[in-house]
Design a protein around this motif. Structure first.
Motif, mmCIF file in Angstrom:
data_model
loop_
_atom_site.group_PDB
_atom_site.id
_atom_site.type_symbol
_atom_site.label_atom_id
_atom_site.label_comp_id
_atom_site.label_asym_id
_atom_site.label_seq_id
_atom_site.Cartn_x
_atom_site.Cartn_y
_atom_site.Cartn_z
ATOM 1 N N ASN A 6 56.024 26.194 35.360
ATOM 2 C CA ASN A 6 56.033 26.302 33.907
ATOM 3 C C ASN A 6 57.423 26.722 33.474
ATOM 4 N N ILE A 7 58.010 25.969 32.540
ATOM 5 C CA ILE A 7 59.347 26.289 32.044
ATOM 6 C C ILE A 7 59.314 26.426 30.532
ATOM 7 N N LYS A 8 60.381 26.953 29.997
ATOM 8 C CA LYS A 8 60.634 26.977 28.553
ATOM 9 C C LYS A 8 61.679 25.898 28.320
ATOM 10 N N LEU A 9 61.335 24.842 27.591
ATOM 11 C CA LEU A 9 62.222 23.698 27.419
ATOM 12 C C LEU A 9 62.699 23.567 25.989
ATOM 13 N N MET A 10 64.016 23.322 25.835
ATOM 14 C CA MET A 10 64.595 22.975 24.548
ATOM 15 C C MET A 10 65.180 21.570 24.691
ATOM 16 N N SER A 14 65.376 22.923 18.188
ATOM 17 C CA SER A 14 66.242 24.106 18.183
ATOM 18 C C SER A 14 65.526 25.315 18.776
ATOM 19 N N ASN A 15 64.339 25.101 19.321
ATOM 20 C CA ASN A 15 63.544 26.179 19.896
ATOM 21 C C ASN A 15 63.071 25.818 21.295
ATOM 22 N N PHE A 16 62.820 26.842 22.092
ATOM 23 C CA PHE A 16 62.225 26.649 23.411
ATOM 24 C C PHE A 16 60.703 26.550 23.255
ATOM 25 N N SER A 17 60.101 25.621 24.000
ATOM 26 C CA SER A 17 58.646 25.453 24.004
ATOM 27 C C SER A 17 58.157 25.514 25.447
ATOM 28 N N VAL A 63 65.225 26.069 30.106
ATOM 29 C CA VAL A 63 65.929 24.828 30.377
ATOM 30 C C VAL A 63 66.271 24.146 29.055
ATOM 31 N N ALA A 64 67.537 23.780 28.890
ATOM 32 C CA ALA A 64 67.985 23.055 27.702
ATOM 33 C C ALA A 64 68.588 21.730 28.138
#
Length: 73
Positions: A6-10, A14-17, A63-64
């Motif tokens: 599970n990651i936080k992706l942008m 303009s936000n991480f999901s 992660v962006a």
């Protein structure tokens, strides 16, 4: 059975999901293909550091995906 990453992706935002990755998405390169974000104008930052396609993704990473395809002045 392997645990899901599970990651936080942008990406295109303009936000991480929160994103639960499929079991076959384990590297930066896999993620770029999964999100259809490939090309010479795409870079991926993991926890604030630009990473190569072979870098492994870890649970909880921020992660962006950045594209540099601006036009005009």
């Amino acid at each position: 059975m392997a645990n899901a990453i599970n990651i936080k992706l942008m990406y295109n935002s303009s936000n991480f999901s929160d994103l639960e990755l499929p079991s076959d998405v384990t590297t930066v390169g896999h993620l770029k293909r999964f999100k259809e974000a490939e090309g010479s104008n795409v870079t991926v930052n993991v926890n604030g550091v630009e990473r190569a396609d072979d870098a492994l993704l870890t649970d909880g990473a921020f992660v962006a995906i950045v594209t540099t395809n601006k036009l005009g002045g």
